[in-house]
Design a protein around this motif. Structure first.
Motif, mmCIF file in Angstrom:
data_model
loop_
_atom_site.group_PDB
_atom_site.id
_atom_site.type_symbol
_atom_site.label_atom_id
_atom_site.label_comp_id
_atom_site.label_asym_id
_atom_site.label_seq_id
_atom_site.Cartn_x
_atom_site.Cartn_y
_atom_site.Cartn_z
ATOM 1 N N LEU A 155 41.502 -30.077 -62.316
ATOM 2 C CA LEU A 155 40.213 -30.778 -62.265
ATOM 3 C C LEU A 155 39.979 -31.509 -63.579
ATOM 4 O O LEU A 155 40.261 -30.973 -64.647
ATOM 5 C CB LEU A 155 39.068 -29.785 -62.021
ATOM 6 N N ARG A 156 39.460 -32.683 -63.502
ATOM 7 C CA ARG A 156 39.197 -33.499 -64.692
ATOM 8 C C ARG A 156 37.766 -33.320 -65.184
ATOM 9 O O ARG A 156 36.855 -33.037 -64.402
ATOM 10 C CB ARG A 156 39.423 -34.985 -64.378
ATOM 11 N N ARG A 157 37.571 -33.513 -66.462
ATOM 12 C CA ARG A 157 36.249 -33.454 -67.074
ATOM 13 C C ARG A 157 35.340 -34.482 -66.424
ATOM 14 O O ARG A 157 35.756 -35.594 -66.100
ATOM 15 C CB ARG A 157 36.363 -33.742 -68.568
ATOM 16 N N GLY A 158 34.090 -34.097 -66.229
ATOM 17 C CA GLY A 158 33.101 -35.013 -65.674
ATOM 18 C C GLY A 158 33.038 -35.019 -64.158
ATOM 19 O O GLY A 158 32.269 -35.774 -63.574
ATOM 20 N N ALA A 159 33.848 -34.194 -63.511
ATOM 21 C CA ALA A 159 33.816 -34.133 -62.045
ATOM 22 C C ALA A 159 32.466 -33.596 -61.587
ATOM 23 O O ALA A 159 31.890 -32.711 -62.212
ATOM 24 C CB ALA A 159 34.941 -33.233 -61.529
ATOM 25 N N ASP A 160 31.935 -34.166 -60.525
ATOM 26 C CA ASP A 160 30.682 -33.670 -59.958
ATOM 27 C C ASP A 160 30.907 -32.281 -59.386
ATOM 28 O O ASP A 160 31.910 -32.029 -58.717
ATOM 29 C CB ASP A 160 30.186 -34.607 -58.849
ATOM 30 N N LEU A 161 29.968 -31.376 -59.673
ATOM 31 C CA LEU A 161 30.074 -30.005 -59.182
ATOM 32 C C LEU A 161 29.242 -29.836 -57.925
ATOM 33 O O LEU A 161 28.179 -30.424 -57.830
ATOM 34 C CB LEU A 161 29.623 -29.017 -60.253
ATOM 35 N N PRO A 162 29.706 -29.055 -56.979
ATOM 36 C CA PRO A 162 30.951 -28.307 -56.969
ATOM 37 C C PRO A 162 32.151 -29.231 -56.801
ATOM 38 O O PRO A 162 32.054 -30.292 -56.187
ATOM 39 C CB PRO A 162 30.798 -27.365 -55.771
ATOM 40 N N ALA A 163 33.283 -28.819 -57.359
ATOM 41 C CA ALA A 163 34.523 -29.608 -57.285
ATOM 42 C C ALA A 163 35.680 -28.682 -56.947
ATOM 43 O O ALA A 163 35.684 -27.515 -57.321
ATOM 44 C CB ALA A 163 34.774 -30.301 -58.622
ATOM 45 N N GLU A 174 48.802 -18.881 -65.043
ATOM 46 C CA GLU A 174 47.771 -18.723 -66.061
ATOM 47 C C GLU A 174 46.798 -19.878 -65.948
ATOM 48 O O GLU A 174 47.201 -21.034 -65.818
ATOM 49 C CB GLU A 174 48.401 -18.693 -67.453
ATOM 50 N N LEU A 175 45.500 -19.572 -65.998
ATOM 51 C CA LEU A 175 44.455 -20.583 -65.867
ATOM 52 C C LEU A 175 43.774 -20.810 -67.212
ATOM 53 O O LEU A 175 43.412 -19.856 -67.901
ATOM 54 C CB LEU A 175 43.427 -20.130 -64.830
ATOM 55 N N TYR A 176 43.634 -22.081 -67.565
ATOM 56 C CA TYR A 176 43.034 -22.469 -68.841
ATOM 57 C C TYR A 176 41.932 -23.490 -68.608
ATOM 58 O O TYR A 176 41.954 -24.230 -67.625
ATOM 59 C CB TYR A 176 44.085 -23.086 -69.775
ATOM 60 N N VAL A 177 40.986 -23.535 -69.545
ATOM 61 C CA VAL A 177 39.904 -24.510 -69.525
ATOM 62 C C VAL A 177 40.080 -25.399 -70.747
ATOM 63 O O VAL A 177 40.247 -24.905 -71.857
ATOM 64 C CB VAL A 177 38.525 -23.810 -69.594
ATOM 65 N N GLY A 178 40.078 -26.705 -70.544
ATOM 66 C CA GLY A 178 40.202 -27.638 -71.655
ATOM 67 C C GLY A 178 40.918 -28.902 -71.236
ATOM 68 O O GLY A 178 41.355 -29.044 -70.095
ATOM 69 N N GLU A 219 38.383 -24.099 -57.778
ATOM 70 C CA GLU A 219 37.081 -24.638 -57.403
ATOM 71 C C GLU A 219 36.081 -24.228 -58.468
ATOM 72 O O GLU A 219 36.049 -23.068 -58.892
ATOM 73 C CB GLU A 219 36.660 -24.085 -56.043
ATOM 74 N N VAL A 220 35.283 -25.186 -58.917
ATOM 75 C CA VAL A 220 34.212 -24.885 -59.858
ATOM 76 C C VAL A 220 32.903 -25.085 -59.103
ATOM 77 O O VAL A 220 32.617 -26.176 -58.601
ATOM 78 C CB VAL A 220 34.252 -25.796 -61.108
ATOM 79 N N LEU A 221 32.132 -23.997 -58.994
ATOM 80 C CA LEU A 221 30.863 -24.039 -58.284
ATOM 81 C C LEU A 221 29.775 -24.626 -59.170
ATOM 82 O O LEU A 221 29.947 -24.740 -60.395
ATOM 83 C CB LEU A 221 30.489 -22.628 -57.822
#
Length: 120
Positions: A8-16, A35-39, A74-76
């Protein structure tokens, strides 16, 4: 190898939500660690560790790149990250298959990755 593959890219409308197929990296690989990372950085070491998905046992014997793994993130709207990984072929054949899931708070990222780093 420390390379991050963005879902997922930064700025995506949530939920995505986004999915991507990955494959095993060794012949007769019995376990896969995702492994899952944020950044936004291209290497895992520059991002915040969120969690680990472990799929086991994978079909063996098998050739490298033969076993496909579908990873969905998925980011809620409340910032919760729900991630799932499944073994594709045995699921499609209706056979018992490997799967793993994780639910974590996006703001809770930053813990220590598992010992030994990226294992494939």
């Amino acid at each position: 190898d420390d390379v991050c593959e963005p879902l997922l890219r930064r700025g995506a409308d949530l939920p995505a939500q986004a999915s991507r197929l990955f494959t095993t990296t060794r012949d007769s690989q019995a376990t896969a660690h995702v492994e899952l990372y944020v950044g936004e950085r291209p290497f895992c070491s520059g991002n915040l560790f969120l969690g680990l998905l472990e799929l086991s046992p994978l079909a063996t014997p098998s050739y490298r790149s033969f076993v496909q793994l579908e990873v969905t993130a998925e980011v809620l709207a409340d910032g919760t990250v729900v991630a799932k990984a499944v073994e594709v072929e045995r699921r499609a054949l209706g056979e018992p298959f490997c799967e793993a899931s994780l639910s974590a708070a996006l703001l809770g990222a930053g813990g220590a990755p598992p010992p030994g780093g990226r294992r494939g």
